[in-house]
Scaffold this active site. Structure first.
Site, PDB file in Angstrom:
ATOM      1  N   LYS A 163       0.845  -1.204   0.000  1.00  0.00           N
ATOM      2  CA  LYS A 163       0.000   0.000   0.000  1.00  0.00           C
ATOM      3  C   LYS A 163       0.881   1.255   0.000  1.00  0.00           C
ATOM      4  O   LYS A 163       2.092   1.178   0.282  1.00  0.00           O
ATOM      5  CB  LYS A 163      -0.900  -0.014   1.239  1.00  0.00           C
ATOM      6  N   ARG A 169     -10.569   0.113  15.227  1.00  0.00           N
ATOM      7  CA  ARG A 169     -10.394   0.889  14.003  1.00  0.00           C
ATOM      8  C   ARG A 169     -11.387   0.291  12.999  1.00  0.00           C
ATOM      9  O   ARG A 169     -12.578   0.359  13.237  1.00  0.00           O
ATOM     10  CB  ARG A 169      -8.926   0.816  13.556  1.00  0.00           C
ATOM     11  N   HIS A 226      -6.640  -7.099  12.906  1.00  0.00           N
ATOM     12  CA  HIS A 226      -5.376  -6.364  12.945  1.00  0.00           C
ATOM     13  C   HIS A 226      -5.045  -6.007  14.395  1.00  0.00           C
ATOM     14  O   HIS A 226      -5.934  -5.682  15.175  1.00  0.00           O
ATOM     15  CB  HIS A 226      -5.535  -5.091  12.088  1.00  0.00           C
ATOM     16  N   ARG A 256       0.796 -10.813   6.926  1.00  0.00           N
ATOM     17  CA  ARG A 256       0.702  -9.589   6.118  1.00  0.00           C
ATOM     18  C   ARG A 256       1.786  -8.575   6.496  1.00  0.00           C
ATOM     19  O   ARG A 256       1.490  -7.477   6.954  1.00  0.00           O
ATOM     20  CB  ARG A 256      -0.649  -8.891   6.338  1.00  0.00           C
ATOM     21  N   TYR A 292      16.430  29.894   8.087  1.00  0.00           N
ATOM     22  CA  TYR A 292      15.356  30.704   8.687  1.00  0.00           C
ATOM     23  C   TYR A 292      15.430  30.702  10.213  1.00  0.00           C
ATOM     24  O   TYR A 292      15.578  29.654  10.840  1.00  0.00           O
ATOM     25  CB  TYR A 292      13.990  30.148   8.298  1.00  0.00           C
ATOM     26  N   CYS A 295      14.012  23.874   5.242  1.00  0.00           N
ATOM     27  CA  CYS A 295      13.171  24.754   4.431  1.00  0.00           C
ATOM     28  C   CYS A 295      12.331  23.897   3.476  1.00  0.00           C
ATOM     29  O   CYS A 295      12.429  22.676   3.468  1.00  0.00           O
ATOM     30  CB  CYS A 295      14.036  25.734   3.641  1.00  0.00           C
ATOM     31  N   ASP A 322      12.554  23.518   0.225  1.00  0.00           N
ATOM     32  CA  ASP A 322      13.323  22.837  -0.825  1.00  0.00           C
ATOM     33  C   ASP A 322      14.788  22.634  -0.469  1.00  0.00           C
ATOM     34  O   ASP A 322      15.534  22.115  -1.287  1.00  0.00           O
ATOM     35  CB  ASP A 322      13.308  23.667  -2.121  1.00  0.00           C
TER      36      ASP A 322
HETATM   37  C1  LIG Z   1      -0.329  -1.643   6.803  1.00  0.00           C
HETATM   38  C2  LIG Z   1      -0.970  -2.896   7.182  1.00  0.00           C
HETATM   39  C3  LIG Z   1      -0.215  -4.065   7.373  1.00  0.00           C
HETATM   40  C4  LIG Z   1       1.293  -4.079   7.378  1.00  0.00           C
HETATM   41  O1  LIG Z   1       1.708  -3.578   8.622  1.00  0.00           O
HETATM   42  P1  LIG Z   1       3.294  -3.466   8.965  1.00  0.00           P
HETATM   43  O2  LIG Z   1       3.294  -3.008  10.372  1.00  0.00           O
HETATM   44  O3  LIG Z   1       3.826  -2.470   8.006  1.00  0.00           O
HETATM   45  O4  LIG Z   1       3.838  -4.807   8.763  1.00  0.00           O
HETATM   46  C5  LIG Z   1      -0.884  -5.251   7.599  1.00  0.00           C
HETATM   47  N1  LIG Z   1      -2.227  -5.279   7.652  1.00  0.00           N
HETATM   48  C6  LIG Z   1      -2.982  -4.158   7.525  1.00  0.00           C
HETATM   49  C7  LIG Z   1      -4.446  -4.240   7.634  1.00  0.00           C
HETATM   50  C8  LIG Z   1      -2.379  -2.934   7.300  1.00  0.00           C
HETATM   51  O5  LIG Z   1      -3.137  -1.837   7.178  1.00  0.00           O
END
Ligand SMILES: *Cc1c(COP(=O)(O)O)cnc(C)c1O
Length: 386
Positions: free
Chosen positions: A33, A131, A162, A218, A264, A311, A313
């Site tokens: 992602k 979440r 998750h 994942r 700055y 800054c 850039d």
């Molecule tokens: C981003 C994400 C992951 C990966 O998490 P990491 O901590 O980067 O390994 C796995 N599952 C879901 C649902 C996520 O949003």
């Protein structure tokens, strides 16, 4: 080039191997992602598939469709859709989708009806992150999914959740979430569902909590060679290799007298007669402004903190009269084994996490592949360069 991020495809392959070895009995979904955490979606996807990732995971349907448009055909899941997102296109594209509640499930069911193809769905349950995902006891959610499955509108392929605290593997919420996930599995089965892919583990859990691997893991951040957190281990301890090296070049080197303010707000004042190097990278490129005065840069042979404010850039470093000239390479972060500062060090110094350091890198910075990409890429790259 003004600035570039080298993406080391050998390191990607190595990290996929480390994760594969950490979860030998589970399928491996590499999470790509957010433009592969800033590393470049399509190129990273090709290499991690080639290196043995069974699945790819993305947040947005648009990210999944971008992979399909680029020719990716393997197992692919997206899990974050707003009402009206292109579920029908995903179903036609052979992309697995997720449902967080009955409303989302209904949207998937009607998209499947539109295109006349059953949607492959992973049901998301909330086991304590609060979440996304359906809240226990999931009765109506599972019953609705089962009914749609019996009607042939969907196939419930996955059941997933998750973690809130996987980066602190000893945290009591970990076992609490696992037992709630077990409860969800039992209730899904009682509702007549048979999800083949039960998945819960992100990078931290893949590396530190084998009991949470289930059918598929994942990992995201570890694929990119960055530790998910100090309680899981350092990159060195986890045998992860940083994939991204962020480089730039000095625009100019000039003498500065003692006692002058730099950048700055004159936050930095030269202690003695010195030389200043100007680097054409700033917060528009993703260099955090919070790195003012602290962000470590390898320049003129040493790691030096940014002198004064970051800054939009540009940043300045105090080169302390070390030999340097316009055009010399500098490194913001990369591989500690090469003497570079790391993304994790940048994160620690700016009160964030390595994830944000790489993901926030701006679109003005080209990603340049180094190391071995997939065979298909290698063939096109081996052409003589005239
Ligand atoms: C981003 C994400 C992951 C990966 O998490 P990491 O901590 O980067 O390994 C796995 N599952 C879901 C649902 C996520 O949003």
């Amino acid at each position: 080039m003004r600035a570039w991020a080298e993406i080391d495809h050998d390191a990607l392959r190595h990290n996929v191997g480390v994760l594969r070895a950490a979860a030998p009995n589970a399928l491996l979904m590499a999470v790509v992602k957010a433009d592969a955490y800033g590393h470049g979606l399509v190129e990273v996807a090709r290499t991690v598939r080639d290196a043995g990732a069974d699945w790819l995971g993305v947040a947005l349907p648009q990210e999944a469709l971008e992979l399909r448009a680029a020719g990716d055909t393997g197992p692919l899941l997206c899990w974050l859709a707003v009402p009206g997102d292109p579920f029908a296109k995903c179903i036609v594209g052979g992309i697995d989708v997720s449902a967080y509640d009955e409303r989302m499930l209904d949207e998937v069911i009607s998209a499947a009806g539109e295109v006349g193809i059953p949607a492959r769905v992973h049901l998301k349950v909330d086991t304590g992150l609060s979440r996304g995902g359906a809240m226990p006891p999931w009765e109506d959610f599972f019953a609705r999914a089962r009914q749609a499955e019996v009607e042939g509108a969907i196939e419930v392929v996955g059941l997933w959740s998750h973690f809130a605290y996987a980066d602190q593997p000893q945290h009591p919420t970990v076992t609490a979430q696992v037992s709630r996930f077990e409860d969800a599995i039992a209730r899904a089965q009682a509702a007549g569902l048979r999800p083949r892919l039960r998945h819960l583990a992100n990078s931290a859990a893949t590396l530190a909590l084998p009991e949470t691997h289930y059918d598929l893991v994942r990992p995201g951040i570890a694929v990119y060679g960055i530790s998910p957190g100090p309680a899981v281990g350092t990159e060195e301890q986890l045998d992860l290799r940083p994939v991204m090296t962020l480089k730039s070049r000095l625009v100019m080197v000039k003498d500065l007298p003692a006692g002058v303010g730099v950048s700055y707000g004159h936050q930095y004042v030269t202690a003695r007669d010195t030389t200043a190097g100007l680097i054409p990278m700033g917060y528009a490129d993703g260099i955090p402004r919070a790195a003012s005065g602290v962000g470590p840069v390898l320049a003129a042979g040493s790691v030096r903190p940014i002198a004064g404010r970051v800054c939009m850039d540009q940043v300045v470093v105090d080169l302390e009269s070390a030999p340097a000239a316009a055009g010399d390479e500098v490194v913001f972060f990369g591989d500690a084994r090469r003497g570079h500062p790391t993304a994790t060090q940048w994160a620690d110094l700016t009160d964030t996490i390595g994830y944000e350091i790489v993901t926030r890198l701006g679109p003005r910075v080209p990603r340049i592949a180094v190391g071995g990409q997939s065979d298909a890429d290698a063939e096109t790259e081996e052409e003589p360069d005239g």
